[in-house]
Design a protein around this motif. Structure first.
Motif, PDB file in Angstrom:
ATOM      1  N   LYS A 265       0.731  -1.203   0.012  1.00  0.00           N
ATOM      2  CA  LYS A 265       0.125  -0.096  -0.005  1.00  0.00           C
ATOM      3  C   LYS A 265       1.275   1.171  -0.375  1.00  0.00           C
ATOM      4  O   LYS A 265       1.576   1.274   0.752  1.00  0.00           O
ATOM      5  N   HIS A 266       0.570   1.956  -0.571  1.00  0.00           N
ATOM      6  CA  HIS A 266       1.509   3.178  -1.136  1.00  0.00           C
ATOM      7  C   HIS A 266       0.413   4.695  -1.876  1.00  0.00           C
ATOM      8  O   HIS A 266      -0.250   4.388  -2.598  1.00  0.00           O
ATOM      9  N   SER A 267       0.457   6.180  -1.334  1.00  0.00           N
ATOM     10  CA  SER A 267       0.022   6.798  -2.513  1.00  0.00           C
ATOM     11  C   SER A 267       1.855   7.314  -3.564  1.00  0.00           C
ATOM     12  O   SER A 267       2.678   7.070  -2.538  1.00  0.00           O
ATOM     13  N   ASP A 268       1.301   7.545  -4.333  1.00  0.00           N
ATOM     14  CA  ASP A 268       2.433   8.007  -5.072  1.00  0.00           C
ATOM     15  C   ASP A 268       2.642   9.461  -5.371  1.00  0.00           C
ATOM     16  O   ASP A 268       2.591  10.475  -5.040  1.00  0.00           O
ATOM     17  N   PRO A 269       4.752   9.687  -5.068  1.00  0.00           N
ATOM     18  CA  PRO A 269       5.415  11.070  -4.856  1.00  0.00           C
ATOM     19  C   PRO A 269       5.690  11.715  -5.941  1.00  0.00           C
ATOM     20  O   PRO A 269       6.755  12.414  -5.954  1.00  0.00           O
ATOM     21  N   GLU A 321      -4.591   5.778  -2.262  1.00  0.00           N
ATOM     22  CA  GLU A 321      -3.137   5.130  -1.831  1.00  0.00           C
ATOM     23  C   GLU A 321      -3.936   3.640  -2.514  1.00  0.00           C
ATOM     24  O   GLU A 321      -5.113   3.510  -3.132  1.00  0.00           O
ATOM     25  N   HIS A 322      -3.003   2.682  -3.403  1.00  0.00           N
ATOM     26  CA  HIS A 322      -3.377   1.473  -4.011  1.00  0.00           C
ATOM     27  C   HIS A 322      -1.623   0.945  -3.707  1.00  0.00           C
ATOM     28  O   HIS A 322      -1.476   0.806  -3.267  1.00  0.00           O
ATOM     29  N   ARG A 323      -2.474  -0.360  -4.203  1.00  0.00           N
ATOM     30  CA  ARG A 323      -1.428  -1.670  -3.818  1.00  0.00           C
ATOM     31  C   ARG A 323      -1.814  -2.623  -4.810  1.00  0.00           C
ATOM     32  O   ARG A 323      -2.788  -2.416  -6.393  1.00  0.00           O
TER      33      ARG A 323
END
Ligand code: OGA
Ligand code: NI
Length: 402
Positions: A265-269, A321-323
């Protein structure tokens, strides 16, 4: 498909699982051995592993979460028709030549605004990039990752300043568990690498796709500026489209997909991401507390708002957030284009756009330079928390008060 089960059932399962995995292991040593192999996850598959090494096993609480969650099956990520004519390989470089001739521009702006506010994610069709080029790009990515390890190794690196590099898990030594994914990373703009710096197996497709995806990015930044009721050049003038990095991901089939993740899981920087995915699936976005599939749509591209655009739009647009779930039918291939200026960050200062603020709508974030933002994101790794929290003004007041 993940089944929804009772909490106690899942507790038992996760305990059994963790009991079966010996706890006496030297994580640092195994990370180092994996890194030193320079062969990535694909190298493990080539060596015939039947069980995933422990460095890939997610922590117990996460495995539990993974098993308990159902997917929001009735929720659908918006698909937006941009009505752009497909450009052949001879693309026009003047941006104004793109005209929206099939759809109502106001409707497109409304759809983009709604999708960016509610979902932060959408798919686009009739985006102007020929499907044959999308197919070539996916095939070229697969070719790169499937060439002999000795050739790929030449590109293996963790050096921050390298423009073209192959690696597995950029945050290998920071994250709680490694992801089942390898990536080729290339800074393609503003100054693309020279031909001989690019891997021979995929350079033609990389160069052509990079040109066209950059052009689509320009168009999207114009539309998103308008969707925010700003002048169409606003986001481009803020250098949002001034550079782009491309990541060519390879998710090998995994012998134990329920124990790990393709991408955690993360969001893009970045400001904005345009993603090309193949037909396998596994990408999910977090929407209203549900993980919702982003199903492969032939010929479509996935677009998502990045952290820096959420910060600039003062939370109007969401960096969600996506994964990617690990899969047992792969390899899955995807190509992510991140709009940001990375190795030579723009010297502009980014904060909530003044025109969007009012007495009732005060800034949520402090200003930051791209350099500081990227340094913070990289130092943190994909730990499941948003980097944006660190830039919230409320945090600043709290830490100053304490
Ligand atoms: C990324 C990402 C998704 C995918 O590169 O940040 O979220 O489908 N990729 O590979
Ligand atoms: Ni992402």
């Amino acid at each position: 498909m993940i089944m929804v089960r009772s909490e106690s059932e899942v507790d038992g399962e996760v305990e059994d699982l963790h009991d079966s995995i010996s706890s006496d292991y030297d994580r640092e040593k195994e990370l180092k051995a994996f890194d030193d192999s320079k062969a990535g996850v694909k190298g493990l598959i080539d060596a015939g592993v039947a069980k995933i090494p422990r460095i890939f096993v997610r922590p117990a609480d996460e495995l539990k979460e993974l098993r308990l969650q159902g997917t929001g099956n009735n929720l659908k990520v918006p698909v937006i028709d941009l009505g752009l004519p497909s450009s052949g390989s001879q693309i026009e470089l003047e941006e104004d030549k793109i005209n929206i001739n099939r759809c109502n521009p106001e409707e497109i702006l409304d759809e983009l605004r709604r999708a960016s506010e509610k979902w932060g994610f959408f798919q686009v069709v009739n985006h102007g990039i020929p499907t044959s080029l999308l197919d070539d790009m996916l095939e070229a990515t697969r070719r790169f990752h499937e060439q002999p390890t000795e050739v790929k190794m030449e590109f293996y690196s963790r050096e921050l300043m390298r423009k073209v590099k192959f690696s597995s898990n950029f945050d290998l030594y920071q994250s709680p568990a490694a992801n089942w994914r390898d990536s080729l990373f290339c800074v393609m703009g503003p100054d693309p690498p020279s031909l001989d710096e690019l891997p021979e197996t995929c350079r033609d497709a990389m160069i052509e796709y990079s040109k066209q995806v950059r052009r689509l990015g320009f168009k999207l930044f114009e539309l998103l500026s308008e969707a925010l009721h700003l002048n169409p050049h606003y986001l481009k003038d803020m250098d949002c489209a001034a550079g782009h990095i491309m990541l060519f991901h390879y998710y090998p089939a995994c012998p134990e997909p329920e124990l790990t993740m393709g991408t955690s899981k993360h969001s893009d920087p970045d400001f904005l991401t345009i993603l090309l995915q193949d037909h396998i699936g596994g990408l999910q976005v977090l929407h209203q507390n549900h993980w919702v599939d982003v199903p492969p749509v032939p010929g479509a591209l996935v677009v998502n708002i990045g952290d820096l655009l959420q910060l600039m739009s003062n939370d109007r647009f969401k960096s969600v957030e996506h994964r990617v779930l690990a899969n047992c039918v792969g390899p899955r291939v995807s190509v992510a284009c991140f709009f940001t200026t990375h190795l030579h960050p723009s010297t502009k200062i980014y904060g909530p756009i003044k025109e969007l603020l009012s007495e009732d709508y005060s800034p949520i974030y402090r200003e930051t330079s791209l350099k500081d933002f990227i340094a913070y994101y990289d130092s943190k790794g994909l730990d499941g928390n948003s980097a944006l929290t660190h830039f919230k003004l409320s945090n600043l007041t709290e830490s100053m008060g304490s």
